[in-house]
Every structure is written in structure tokens, then in C-alpha cells.
Design a protein around this motif. Structure first.
Motif, PDB file in Angstrom:
ATOM      1  N   THR A   1       0.827  -1.210   0.000  1.00  0.00           N
ATOM      2  CA  THR A   1       0.000   0.000   0.000  1.00  0.00           C
ATOM      3  C   THR A   1       0.860   1.259   0.000  1.00  0.00           C
ATOM      4  N   GLU A   2       1.911   1.271   0.760  1.00  0.00           N
ATOM      5  CA  GLU A   2       2.814   2.436   0.787  1.00  0.00           C
ATOM      6  C   GLU A   2       3.399   2.703  -0.599  1.00  0.00           C
ATOM      7  N   LYS A   3       3.829   1.643  -1.264  1.00  0.00           N
ATOM      8  CA  LYS A   3       4.431   1.815  -2.584  1.00  0.00           C
ATOM      9  C   LYS A   3       3.392   2.221  -3.634  1.00  0.00           C
ATOM     10  N   VAL A   4       2.182   1.686  -3.526  1.00  0.00           N
ATOM     11  CA  VAL A   4       1.107   2.078  -4.444  1.00  0.00           C
ATOM     12  C   VAL A   4       0.848   3.581  -4.330  1.00  0.00           C
ATOM     13  N   LEU A   5       0.732   4.070  -3.114  1.00  0.00           N
ATOM     14  CA  LEU A   5       0.450   5.496  -2.904  1.00  0.00           C
ATOM     15  C   LEU A   5       1.619   6.371  -3.347  1.00  0.00           C
ATOM     16  N   ARG A   6       2.817   5.868  -3.187  1.00  0.00           N
ATOM     17  CA  ARG A   6       3.985   6.637  -3.668  1.00  0.00           C
ATOM     18  C   ARG A   6       3.978   6.759  -5.183  1.00  0.00           C
ATOM     19  N   LEU A   7       3.606   5.673  -5.862  1.00  0.00           N
ATOM     20  CA  LEU A   7       3.512   5.729  -7.322  1.00  0.00           C
ATOM     21  C   LEU A   7       2.386   6.656  -7.771  1.00  0.00           C
ATOM     22  N   LEU A   8       1.266   6.635  -7.066  1.00  0.00           N
ATOM     23  CA  LEU A   8       0.157   7.530  -7.405  1.00  0.00           C
ATOM     24  C   LEU A   8       0.555   8.987  -7.189  1.00  0.00           C
ATOM     25  N   ALA A   9       1.308   9.248  -6.137  1.00  0.00           N
ATOM     26  CA  ALA A   9       1.786  10.621  -5.909  1.00  0.00           C
ATOM     27  C   ALA A   9       2.689  11.074  -7.047  1.00  0.00           C
ATOM     28  N   ALA A  10       3.499  10.151  -7.578  1.00  0.00           N
ATOM     29  CA  ALA A  10       4.358  10.495  -8.723  1.00  0.00           C
ATOM     30  C   ALA A  10       3.528  10.726  -9.979  1.00  0.00           C
TER      31      ALA A  10
ATOM     32  N   MET B   1      -4.475   7.739   7.357  1.00  0.00           N
ATOM     33  CA  MET B   1      -4.534   7.358   8.767  1.00  0.00           C
ATOM     34  C   MET B   1      -5.045   5.933   8.985  1.00  0.00           C
ATOM     35  N   LYS B   2      -5.021   5.100   7.943  1.00  0.00           N
ATOM     36  CA  LYS B   2      -5.510   3.734   8.078  1.00  0.00           C
ATOM     37  C   LYS B   2      -4.413   2.683   7.946  1.00  0.00           C
ATOM     38  N   VAL B   3      -3.280   3.058   7.398  1.00  0.00           N
ATOM     39  CA  VAL B   3      -2.252   2.059   7.081  1.00  0.00           C
ATOM     40  C   VAL B   3      -0.973   2.300   7.880  1.00  0.00           C
ATOM     41  N   SER B   4      -0.324   3.406   7.611  1.00  0.00           N
ATOM     42  CA  SER B   4       0.924   3.772   8.288  1.00  0.00           C
ATOM     43  C   SER B   4       1.176   5.250   8.065  1.00  0.00           C
ATOM     44  N   SER B   5       2.113   5.804   8.800  1.00  0.00           N
ATOM     45  CA  SER B   5       2.433   7.227   8.625  1.00  0.00           C
ATOM     46  C   SER B   5       2.999   7.487   7.236  1.00  0.00           C
TER      47      SER B   5
ATOM     48  N   GLU C   1     -13.177  15.281   6.934  1.00  0.00           N
ATOM     49  CA  GLU C   1     -13.063  14.741   8.282  1.00  0.00           C
ATOM     50  C   GLU C   1     -11.686  14.123   8.508  1.00  0.00           C
ATOM     51  N   LYS C   2     -11.219  13.366   7.520  1.00  0.00           N
ATOM     52  CA  LYS C   2      -9.900  12.729   7.633  1.00  0.00           C
ATOM     53  C   LYS C   2      -8.801  13.789   7.783  1.00  0.00           C
ATOM     54  N   ILE C   3      -8.921  14.848   7.011  1.00  0.00           N
ATOM     55  CA  ILE C   3      -7.880  15.878   7.039  1.00  0.00           C
ATOM     56  C   ILE C   3      -7.882  16.609   8.378  1.00  0.00           C
ATOM     57  N   LEU C   4      -9.075  16.863   8.913  1.00  0.00           N
ATOM     58  CA  LEU C   4      -9.164  17.522  10.212  1.00  0.00           C
ATOM     59  C   LEU C   4      -8.563  16.646  11.309  1.00  0.00           C
ATOM     60  N   LEU C   5      -8.849  15.358  11.268  1.00  0.00           N
ATOM     61  CA  LEU C   5      -8.254  14.434  12.232  1.00  0.00           C
ATOM     62  C   LEU C   5      -6.735  14.384  12.077  1.00  0.00           C
ATOM     63  N   LEU C   6      -6.293  14.408  10.839  1.00  0.00           N
ATOM     64  CA  LEU C   6      -4.852  14.380  10.570  1.00  0.00           C
ATOM     65  C   LEU C   6      -4.156  15.585  11.184  1.00  0.00           C
ATOM     66  N   MET C   7      -4.807  16.729  11.096  1.00  0.00           N
ATOM     67  CA  MET C   7      -4.204  17.954  11.634  1.00  0.00           C
ATOM     68  C   MET C   7      -4.094  17.925  13.153  1.00  0.00           C
ATOM     69  N   GLN C   8      -4.904  17.093  13.794  1.00  0.00           N
ATOM     70  CA  GLN C   8      -4.818  16.949  15.250  1.00  0.00           C
ATOM     71  C   GLN C   8      -3.759  15.926  15.667  1.00  0.00           C
ATOM     72  N   SER C   9      -3.279  15.161  14.711  1.00  0.00           N
ATOM     73  CA  SER C   9      -2.300  14.112  15.020  1.00  0.00           C
ATOM     74  C   SER C   9      -0.895  14.692  15.035  1.00  0.00           C
ATOM     75  N   HIS C  10       0.057  13.818  15.352  1.00  0.00           N
ATOM     76  CA  HIS C  10       1.457  14.246  15.403  1.00  0.00           C
ATOM     77  C   HIS C  10       2.139  13.975  14.057  1.00  0.00           C
TER      78      HIS C  10
ATOM     79  N   PRO D   1       4.108  14.967  10.467  1.00  0.00           N
ATOM     80  CA  PRO D   1       5.195  15.902  10.141  1.00  0.00           C
ATOM     81  C   PRO D   1       4.660  17.263   9.704  1.00  0.00           C
ATOM     82  N   ALA D   2       5.485  18.280   9.868  1.00  0.00           N
ATOM     83  CA  ALA D   2       5.062  19.644   9.537  1.00  0.00           C
ATOM     84  C   ALA D   2       4.678  19.781   8.063  1.00  0.00           C
ATOM     85  N   THR D   3       5.393  19.081   7.196  1.00  0.00           N
ATOM     86  CA  THR D   3       5.072  19.175   5.764  1.00  0.00           C
ATOM     87  C   THR D   3       3.687  18.601   5.464  1.00  0.00           C
ATOM     88  N   VAL D   4       3.342  17.494   6.126  1.00  0.00           N
ATOM     89  CA  VAL D   4       2.027  16.888   5.928  1.00  0.00           C
ATOM     90  C   VAL D   4       0.947  17.809   6.493  1.00  0.00           C
ATOM     91  N   ARG D   5       1.208  18.405   7.644  1.00  0.00           N
ATOM     92  CA  ARG D   5       0.250  19.322   8.247  1.00  0.00           C
ATOM     93  C   ARG D   5      -0.025  20.515   7.325  1.00  0.00           C
TER      94      ARG D   5
END
Length: 411
Positions: free
Chosen positions: A291-300, A327-331, A364-373, A375-379
């Protein structure tokens, strides 16, 4: 005398079996007092002999007495050379197999049985111990000879070559030279790799993906690989239909390595990589690494217009599944998913993407993400995304939160 990595090492005479003249693995003494290697003297006796080979004395019994002191001395000597006993005792056989490859494996269409046998010996030898792999990697001319054999159109032979090369790839010090031999010479290695991807076993296809990743060291090499569309087609086919997690992950790593140039991204999209990646996102049993690699390829892929357009097909299905993985798989997966969404919605302002994010309850996911710890770039990317999404969508989703949670601030 044995020859690890093209150096001659003289074995002390009393360490050698009197029959085979090879280094003894398990020295045993007969009643005559002469010491032999256990397997060698056993074969001598099993063949019908009843004498001591060195003295020709008749043996009244065939009992062996382990020579523990000699075995310990052999081990101390072997350790001082930093080579295991198996490497030292088999080195001449392995070098003979390599010489056969150099003589007969000239890349012709027909491959002799001896070439396949030699490759099998090298593979079995290298798979046993890490030190054996180092031994193979230090043989002068080892990689060029294997690449010459790879020219052949015999699938089984090509599979063996790929698996041996996969074993020694970490021992290759000059990766640029390796890249030139594979991609810029007249060996036509890529055509053989296509055959392995089409008809080979899982192990050989995994090895092929690793080798391609190994030589994708710069923009030139990535483009050279992508020029062979058959390679890309087969790689995408693996992640589109296969169920072997190890194979899928190795192919995804390979695609990540070669997908940096823009024209490679466009080719991958045109050949259907987005659909294959979406399938993997939807797969319930996909591993974290996949899943991490799939999302990295999609980001590219989100960096090119063709990629964004494909992600928005079928009502933005791909975008919706990226939202689900936040917020379902890994950071690492969350960071890649947010990067892809930010690229589509904020950087390139795709209105349909923003709608797809809102429909998938992305706010909703993004708001929850902003409350989490996170990285600053993700925030910061999360804040940018909230600015793009419609205000009414934000207002409606905020109603699900307790009004006491006044610290939730969209921007």
C-alpha cells in the motif's frame, strides 16, 4: 590448491584428503592411521574396495575414528582466510562451471545442457551462504559472462542467469558499468528479461524486477528501460493480476525507481498503471509495504496531466480510495496519500478531485490528521487542502464533532 576470487591459496598438504586431494570437510582415520575425508573414503569402500588407499593394507574392519584435532586446525586455518570450508572445497568445481559458461555460453539461440548445468551449480552454490555470494562476485569477468549467456532465447536458461545475477547484484561495485552492459551494449538483455517476466517463475520475475531497479540509477537509464514498452507492459501486468505479495512489492519498487522522468510517467499511465494501482488499493489483504508503494507511485503519477485525468475516471474512484487510506495504514502511507491529494486538488486545482475528496469524507480525515502528530510538511499540505474544499462541505462535516472541541481549526 584452490582459487577463491581469482587468488591462488595453497592448502597445507596434511589438510587434503589423500584420495580427492581436496580440503577435508570431515576428517576420519582408518585403523591404519591414515586420515581421509569421510565422504571420500566411504565412496571408496562402497565401491567394493577392502584396502586402505594410501598403504594398500587390507582392512579387517571399516570403523572410522573422527580426527577432531585435525578438523579444528582446518577450521582455524579456514577462518583466518575469511572463507567457509564449503567455499574452499568447492571453489575449483565452481570455477570449472564458470569456465564452461565462458566457453559455451556465447549467447547463441541454442543453449547446451552443460550451460544450464553450470548455471544451476552457480545458483545452488551462491544460495547456500553469504560468503559464497561474495566468492562469486569476486570472480573476474563474472557479470559480463552471465550477461552474454542472457542473450539466448531459452527461458529456463535466462531464468537461471537472472537468479544468479540477483544473488550477486549487491556485490557489484560499479553500478554504472553494470547499467551500461545491460542497457547500452549489444547484448539485448531487455528482450530476455521480457521473456522471463512473461513465462518465468515468481522467483525469477522477482529477480528481474530487482535487476531493473538496480540499473535504474539515473534519468538516462530510466528512459532506456522505458523505451522497451514490453518491459513496462509486463511489469504493470504483474501488479494488475498477480496475488503474490513479494512479487507485487518487488515490481512496485522497480516501477518507483524508473518512474521519475516525466515521459516515463506518461507511458506508465498510458499503459494502464492507474487502474492496476487502484485495484491494489481496493484489495483488502494488501500488505502495508504494498500500500505504501502504491500510494507513492500515485503521488508520482499525479504530477502529470495524464495521471490526474486517469485518477478522476469512474467518478474519482482512485481519489476516493486514496482518501480511505489516510490514517488507516501507516504514517508513510498517509504522507504519500496526502501528497497525491494535495498535488491534484491544490497544486493543479482539479475541481472534480476536490469534489471526490469531499464525497469520500476527506475533510473529516484531514481535520483528524491535523490533530495528530504528523510531520510539519504533511500538516501544511492538509491546511492547503482544506482551503480548497468547499466551505459548505467543511461546515457540514464539523457538525459531527463535539462543540467543546474548539481546538479544531480548519485554517
Amino acid at each position: 590448491m584452490v582459487r577463491p576470487h581469482n587468488l591462488f591459496i595453497t592448502v597445507p598438504t596434511h589438510f587434503c584428503c589423500p584420495i580427492s586431494l581436496d580440503l577435508m570437510q570431515s576428517p576420519v582415520s582408518l585403523t591404519t592411521g591414515v586420515t581421509y575425508d569421510r565422504s571420500t573414503i566411504q565412496r571408496w569402500l562402497d565401491s567394493g574396495h577392502n584396502t586402505c588407499p594410501a598403504t594398500m593394507q587390507i582392512l579387517h574392519n571399516y570403523d572410522f575414528v573422527p580426527n577432531s584435532n585435525l578438523k579444528r586446525l582446518i577450521q582455524i586455518w579456514s577462518d583466518s582466510l575469511q572463507f567457509p570450508l564449503s567455499t574452499l572445497s568447492q571453489s575449483d568445481h565452481i570455477l570449472t562451471a564458470f569456465d564452461d559458461l565462458r566457453t559455451n555460453g556465447n549467447g547463441s539461440v541454442s543453449v547446451s545442457v552443460s550451460v544450464s548445468a553450470s548455471l544451476s551449480k552457480l545458483l545452488c552454490f551462491g544460495a547456500r551462504l553469504e560468503q559464497n555470494v561474495k566468492f562469486l562476485g569476486r570472480i573476474h569477468g563474472f557479470v559480463p559472462v552471465l550477461l552474454d549467456v542472457l542473450r539466448c532465447r531459452d527461458v529456463y536458461c535466462s531464468e537461471l542467469v537472472v537468479r544468479v545475477l540477483d544473488l550477486v547484484r549487491c556485490e557489484i561495485e560499479d553500478r554504472e558499468e553494470f547499467m551500461n552492459m545491460m542497457l547500452k551494449s549489444d547484448r539485448d538483455c531487455l528482450r530476455s528479461l521480457v521473456l522471463v517476466l512473461q513465462r518465468g517463475s515468481s522467483e525469477s520475475r522477482i529477480g528481474t524486477a530487482r535487476l531493473l531497479e538496480c540499473v535504474a540509477i539515473n534519468a538516462e537509464s530510466k528512459n532506456l528501460i522505458a523505451e522497451n514498452e514490453a518491459i513496462l507492459h509486463e511489469l504493470i501486468g504483474v501488479i494488475g493480476i498477480e496475488e503474490d505479495p513479494k512479487l507485487i512489492e518487488s515490481v512496485l519498487s522497480c516501477l518507483i525507481a524508473i518512474s521519475m522522468p516525466k515521459r516515463v510517467k506518461i507511458k506508465l499511465v498510458r499503459l494502464g498503471v492507474i487502474k492496476a494501482l487502484t485495484r491494489l488499493l481496493k484489495h483488502r489483504n494488501a500488505s502495508v509495504g504494498v500500500t505504501e508503494k502504491v500510494l507513492r507511485l500515485l503521488a508520482a503519477a499525479a504530477a502529470v496531466e495524464e495521471g490526474r485525468s486517469e485518477m478522476l475516471e469512474n467518478g474519482g474512484e482512485c481519489v476516493g480510495w486514496m482518501v480511505k487510506k489516510v490514517m488507516k495504514v501507516s504514517s508513510a502511507a498517509t504522507e504519500q496519500a496526502v501528497t497525491a491529494l494535495w498535488c491534484i486538488c491544490y497544486l493543479f486545482r482539479e475541481d472534480r478531485a476536490a469534489e471526490a475528496v469531499a464525497e469520500a469524507k476527506g475533510v473529516e480525515k484531514i481535520l483528524l490528521l491535523m490533530q495528530s502528530h504528523c510531520p510539519a510538511t504533511v500538516r501544511q499540505m492538509a491546511k492547503d487542502l482544506l482551503k480548497i474544499l468547499k466551505v459548505n462541505s467543511i461546515s457540514s462535516c464539523l457538525s459531527i464533532y463535539d462543540t467543546n472541541n474548539s481546538y479544531i481549526m480548519p485554517f
